[in-house]
Write an enzyme that holds these catalytic residues in place. Structure first.
Site, PDB file in Angstrom:
ATOM      1  N   CYS A  97      -4.973   8.452   9.528  1.00  0.00           N
ATOM      2  CA  CYS A  97      -5.153   7.837  10.837  1.00  0.00           C
ATOM      3  C   CYS A  97      -4.865   8.850  11.946  1.00  0.00           C
ATOM      4  O   CYS A  97      -3.909   9.616  11.857  1.00  0.00           O
ATOM      5  CB  CYS A  97      -4.182   6.673  11.001  1.00  0.00           C
ATOM      6  SG  CYS A  97      -4.660   5.186  10.129  1.00  0.00           S
ATOM      7  N   ARG A 107      -8.807   0.121   4.277  1.00  0.00           N
ATOM      8  CA  ARG A 107      -7.791   1.035   3.735  1.00  0.00           C
ATOM      9  C   ARG A 107      -6.485   0.293   3.469  1.00  0.00           C
ATOM     10  O   ARG A 107      -5.707   0.728   2.611  1.00  0.00           O
ATOM     11  CB  ARG A 107      -7.508   2.168   4.737  1.00  0.00           C
ATOM     12  CG  ARG A 107      -8.652   3.137   4.909  1.00  0.00           C
ATOM     13  CD  ARG A 107      -8.236   4.306   5.772  1.00  0.00           C
ATOM     14  NE  ARG A 107      -6.938   4.782   5.341  1.00  0.00           N
ATOM     15  CZ  ARG A 107      -6.038   5.365   6.139  1.00  0.00           C
ATOM     16  NH1 ARG A 107      -6.321   5.550   7.405  1.00  0.00           N
ATOM     17  NH2 ARG A 107      -4.878   5.764   5.672  1.00  0.00           N
ATOM     18  N   ILE A 166       7.856   6.685  16.975  1.00  0.00           N
ATOM     19  CA  ILE A 166       7.563   7.392  15.719  1.00  0.00           C
ATOM     20  C   ILE A 166       6.330   8.287  15.866  1.00  0.00           C
ATOM     21  O   ILE A 166       6.337   9.442  15.461  1.00  0.00           O
ATOM     22  CB  ILE A 166       7.357   6.391  14.551  1.00  0.00           C
ATOM     23  CG1 ILE A 166       8.521   5.397  14.475  1.00  0.00           C
ATOM     24  CG2 ILE A 166       7.172   7.146  13.228  1.00  0.00           C
ATOM     25  CD1 ILE A 166       9.857   5.972  14.070  1.00  0.00           C
ATOM     26  N   ARG A 187      -3.602  10.723   4.615  1.00  0.00           N
ATOM     27  CA  ARG A 187      -2.426  11.588   4.701  1.00  0.00           C
ATOM     28  C   ARG A 187      -1.535  11.489   3.459  1.00  0.00           C
ATOM     29  O   ARG A 187      -0.929  12.469   3.030  1.00  0.00           O
ATOM     30  CB  ARG A 187      -1.626  11.224   5.950  1.00  0.00           C
ATOM     31  CG  ARG A 187      -0.346  12.020   6.076  1.00  0.00           C
ATOM     32  CD  ARG A 187       0.342  11.778   7.390  1.00  0.00           C
ATOM     33  NE  ARG A 187       1.698  12.289   7.369  1.00  0.00           N
ATOM     34  CZ  ARG A 187       2.040  13.547   7.624  1.00  0.00           C
ATOM     35  NH1 ARG A 187       1.132  14.426   7.924  1.00  0.00           N
ATOM     36  NH2 ARG A 187       3.296  13.925   7.569  1.00  0.00           N
ATOM     37  N   ARG A 191       1.397  14.600  13.185  1.00  0.00           N
ATOM     38  CA  ARG A 191       1.820  14.395  11.804  1.00  0.00           C
ATOM     39  C   ARG A 191       1.863  15.679  10.974  1.00  0.00           C
ATOM     40  O   ARG A 191       1.140  15.829   9.989  1.00  0.00           O
ATOM     41  CB  ARG A 191       0.918  13.353  11.134  1.00  0.00           C
ATOM     42  CG  ARG A 191       0.850  12.076  11.904  1.00  0.00           C
ATOM     43  CD  ARG A 191       0.038  11.029  11.206  1.00  0.00           C
ATOM     44  NE  ARG A 191       0.833  10.231  10.299  1.00  0.00           N
ATOM     45  CZ  ARG A 191       0.367   9.196   9.633  1.00  0.00           C
ATOM     46  NH1 ARG A 191      -0.885   8.864   9.737  1.00  0.00           N
ATOM     47  NH2 ARG A 191       1.140   8.505   8.841  1.00  0.00           N
ATOM     48  N   PRO A 192       2.715  16.598  11.338  1.00  0.00           N
ATOM     49  CA  PRO A 192       2.815  17.844  10.575  1.00  0.00           C
ATOM     50  C   PRO A 192       3.527  17.626   9.236  1.00  0.00           C
ATOM     51  O   PRO A 192       3.940  16.508   8.921  1.00  0.00           O
ATOM     52  CB  PRO A 192       3.669  18.728  11.480  1.00  0.00           C
ATOM     53  CG  PRO A 192       4.479  17.781  12.300  1.00  0.00           C
ATOM     54  CD  PRO A 192       3.675  16.530  12.447  1.00  0.00           C
ATOM     55  N   MET A 193       3.685  18.713   8.462  1.00  0.00           N
ATOM     56  CA  MET A 193       4.355  18.603   7.157  1.00  0.00           C
ATOM     57  C   MET A 193       5.570  19.513   7.068  1.00  0.00           C
ATOM     58  O   MET A 193       6.021  19.831   5.971  1.00  0.00           O
ATOM     59  CB  MET A 193       3.367  18.951   6.040  1.00  0.00           C
ATOM     60  CG  MET A 193       2.463  17.790   5.671  1.00  0.00           C
ATOM     61  SD  MET A 193       1.575  18.120   4.160  1.00  0.00           S
ATOM     62  CE  MET A 193       2.866  18.140   2.937  1.00  0.00           C
ATOM     63  N   ASP A 194       6.077  19.947   8.217  1.00  0.00           N
ATOM     64  CA  ASP A 194       7.182  20.921   8.198  1.00  0.00           C
ATOM     65  C   ASP A 194       8.408  20.433   7.427  1.00  0.00           C
ATOM     66  O   ASP A 194       9.073  21.211   6.739  1.00  0.00           O
ATOM     67  CB  ASP A 194       7.569  21.310   9.641  1.00  0.00           C
ATOM     68  CG  ASP A 194       7.904  20.102  10.505  1.00  0.00           C
ATOM     69  OD1 ASP A 194       7.180  19.091  10.394  1.00  0.00           O
ATOM     70  OD2 ASP A 194       8.870  20.148  11.271  1.00  0.00           O
ATOM     71  N   LEU A 195       8.695  19.127   7.492  1.00  0.00           N
ATOM     72  CA  LEU A 195       9.895  18.613   6.813  1.00  0.00           C
ATOM     73  C   LEU A 195       9.713  18.616   5.291  1.00  0.00           C
ATOM     74  O   LEU A 195      10.652  18.893   4.546  1.00  0.00           O
ATOM     75  CB  LEU A 195      10.227  17.204   7.307  1.00  0.00           C
ATOM     76  CG  LEU A 195      10.500  17.098   8.814  1.00  0.00           C
ATOM     77  CD1 LEU A 195      10.584  15.644   9.259  1.00  0.00           C
ATOM     78  CD2 LEU A 195      11.792  17.833   9.157  1.00  0.00           C
ATOM     79  N   ASP A 201       4.335   0.468  12.127  1.00  0.00           N
ATOM     80  CA  ASP A 201       3.099  -0.087  11.559  1.00  0.00           C
ATOM     81  C   ASP A 201       2.856  -1.545  11.972  1.00  0.00           C
ATOM     82  O   ASP A 201       1.838  -2.126  11.595  1.00  0.00           O
ATOM     83  CB  ASP A 201       3.122   0.015  10.025  1.00  0.00           C
ATOM     84  CG  ASP A 201       2.891   1.445   9.543  1.00  0.00           C
ATOM     85  OD1 ASP A 201       2.558   2.312  10.374  1.00  0.00           O
ATOM     86  OD2 ASP A 201       3.044   1.696   8.330  1.00  0.00           O
ATOM     87  N   LYS A 260       0.843  -1.211   0.000  1.00  0.00           N
ATOM     88  CA  LYS A 260       0.000   0.000   0.000  1.00  0.00           C
ATOM     89  C   LYS A 260       0.871   1.252   0.000  1.00  0.00           C
ATOM     90  O   LYS A 260       0.683   2.153  -0.813  1.00  0.00           O
ATOM     91  CB  LYS A 260      -0.901   0.003   1.244  1.00  0.00           C
ATOM     92  CG  LYS A 260      -1.591   1.326   1.498  1.00  0.00           C
ATOM     93  CD  LYS A 260      -2.431   1.293   2.754  1.00  0.00           C
ATOM     94  CE  LYS A 260      -1.730   1.692   4.017  1.00  0.00           C
ATOM     95  NZ  LYS A 260      -1.519   3.127   4.233  1.00  0.00           N
ATOM     96  N   ASN A 261       1.821   1.305   0.931  1.00  0.00           N
ATOM     97  CA  ASN A 261       2.589   2.543   1.089  1.00  0.00           C
ATOM     98  C   ASN A 261       3.506   2.818  -0.094  1.00  0.00           C
ATOM     99  O   ASN A 261       3.802   3.974  -0.384  1.00  0.00           O
ATOM    100  CB  ASN A 261       3.397   2.512   2.398  1.00  0.00           C
ATOM    101  CG  ASN A 261       2.500   2.705   3.611  1.00  0.00           C
ATOM    102  OD1 ASN A 261       1.323   3.017   3.463  1.00  0.00           O
ATOM    103  ND2 ASN A 261       3.048   2.503   4.792  1.00  0.00           N
TER     104      ASN A 261
END
Ligand code: UD1
Length: 423
Positions: free
Chosen positions: A118, A400, A330, A94, A123-127, A308, A22-23
């Site tokens: 999830c 999912r 994580i 996400r 889970r930010p997006m700064d990176l 996971d 999936k990923n």
């Protein structure tokens, strides 16, 4: 809303085929946005997240056809008609944020809603933002959307990630394939899905070296062409089903399984007393007699123990002999399955990022609720080892990430059925 009914029973025997990851598929699909020519993916998993990504790509003007019962995805981004990834689609998943880098590289602009997915942490997006800004993008947050522009195109740069984020590495790597000059991603994620993406991008003409190591070097090219690529095996589905015979006893062969995808996980299972044999194109997992031993687990980026698989491993530890400590490094909010497992008679104490699990001889079936994708399957595994019936509700999370879960587990002897209910 459907639920899953599991009745605990004895040893499992047989084979389970493992699907494409999936990923990996969720990052390979947006790679189509980088080229005017078709990209075809084989070994795609049949999952609702893949349908969500299909809808997202289609909303941008890409053509996506699902062939051979969903196992082949034929995509073309010849004529993109939009650069806006809408909240209504992005909030479901996400991984939708993975269209940001490719759109920016190909179109010079992208507007992407901040993602959902999830509920396992902030889970930010700064990176992602920091990396794309280093390549020359201008990015601002307005009304819940990231507005990104690169009017003069992207330029190669050295990007040092403060954490080896999988998604940020993927977004930056895809964007850098069409940037001018050389990009080096330092402290890049090393997951097999990153290597799979790099393999696919190389087939499309990208120049990438070092994937699978902490330093990835990308030499930008003017354009990428079409390609056909087979999605790598899903190591999380593999690990999940390796736990089925570990929990219930018996011997199960996981078709397509490879130890190198899950070395640290395999080492923990062996320390718990499970036998693992690597065959030419499969892994055989066997638990013969007695209870498993308690082992401690710390989740880490690859090649460490995968976050996971933490919930599923906790299900195993619930019936182990002794006490184990599971440390989640994580995601800060990833023990939501613990109270549900406690409803089944497990002894678990959660303190911050640690869960202490004292194994009990037998879990007891109970009605439980899935709270996220991996939590939902951990409750199914626990139910398979419990006395009596376990009803897992809210299984849309499961759809999912696990294709044909009932068929795969009942195929090796588990008593499991899906109950259709009116919402
Ligand atoms: C991917 C996987 C997910 C897996 C995770 C970690 C996909 C589609 N999903 O998610 O199943 O659990 O890797 O192996 O591949 N972070 C930041 N800032 C950022 C990005 C991330 O602080 O800009 C933090 C996150 O909040 C989290 C940690 O970094 O605590 C790991 O996130 P990341 O590796 O980015 O995971 P995803 O790519 O979202």
């Amino acid at each position: 809303m459907d639920s899953i009914l599991v009745t605990g029973n004895g040893p499992l025997n047989g084979q389970i085929p493992i699907a494409g990851a999936k990923n990996a598929c969720l990052t390979l699909m947006p790679a189509t946005l980088l080229s005017e020519e078709p990209l075809t993916l084989t070994n795609a998993p049949r999952l609702s997240d893949i349908k969500t990504m299909t809808l997202l790509l289609q909303s941008l003007g890409a053509e996506v056809s699902s062939l051979q019962d969903g196992q082949v995805l034929a995509m073309s981004s010849h004529d993109l008609t939009s650069h806006v990834a809408d909240y209504d689609i992005v909030r479901k998943m996400r991984a939708s944020n993975l269209v940001l880098g490719p759109m920016l590289a190909r179109l010079g602009q992208a507007v992407v809603s901040l993602p959902g997915g999830c509920a396992i942490g902030a889970r930010p997006m700064d990176l992602h933002i920091h990396g794309l800004e280093a390549l020359g993008a201008e990015i601002e947050l307005k009304d819940g959307y990231l507005h990104a522009k690169a009017p003069k195109g992207l330029k190669g740069a050295v990007v040092e990630l403060s954490f080896a984020s999988v998604g940020a590495t993927e977004n930056i790597m895809m964007a850098a394939t069409l940037a001018k000059g050389t990009t080096v991603i330092k402290n890049a994620a090393r997951e097999p899905e990153i290597v799979d993406l790099a393999d696919c991008l190389r087939k499309m003409g990208a120049q990438i070296e070092g994937d699978g190591s902490p330093d990835i070097t990308i030499q930008g090219v003017d354009r990428l062409h079409g390609a056909t690529h087979q999605v790598v095996t899903d190591r999380i589905e593999l690990g999940t089903y390796m736990l089925a015979p570990a929990i219930c006893g018996g011997e199960v062969e996981l078709l397509g399984g490879r130890r190198s995808l899950l070395e640290s996980f395999c080492a923990k299972l062996e320390a718990a007393g499970i036998e693992i044999t690597e065959n030419e194109n499969s892994l055989t997992v066997c638990r013969k007699n007695g209870r498993v031993r308690a082992v401690d687990v710390v989740t880490e980026p690859f090649p460490g123990f995968p976050t996971d698989l933490q919930a599923q491993m906790m299900a195993l530890m619930c019936t182990a002999e002794g006490t184990s400590v599971l440390e989640e490094k994580i995601f800060e909010n990833r023990f939501m399955h613990a109270p549900e497992l406690v409803r089944m008679g497990a002894e678990i104490e959660v303190h911050g990022g640690h869960a202490t699990v004292t194994g009990v001889e037998k879990l007891k079936g109970a009605p439980v609720m899935a709270t996220d994708l991996r939590a939902s399957v951990s409750l199914i595994l626990a139910g398979m080892a419990a006395e009596g019936e376990t009803k897992v509700s809210r299984v849309y999370h499961l759809d999912r990430g696990y294709e044909h879960v009932v068929r795969k587990l009942s195929g090796v002897g588990a008593k499991i059925e899906r109950i259709k209910e009116q919402s």
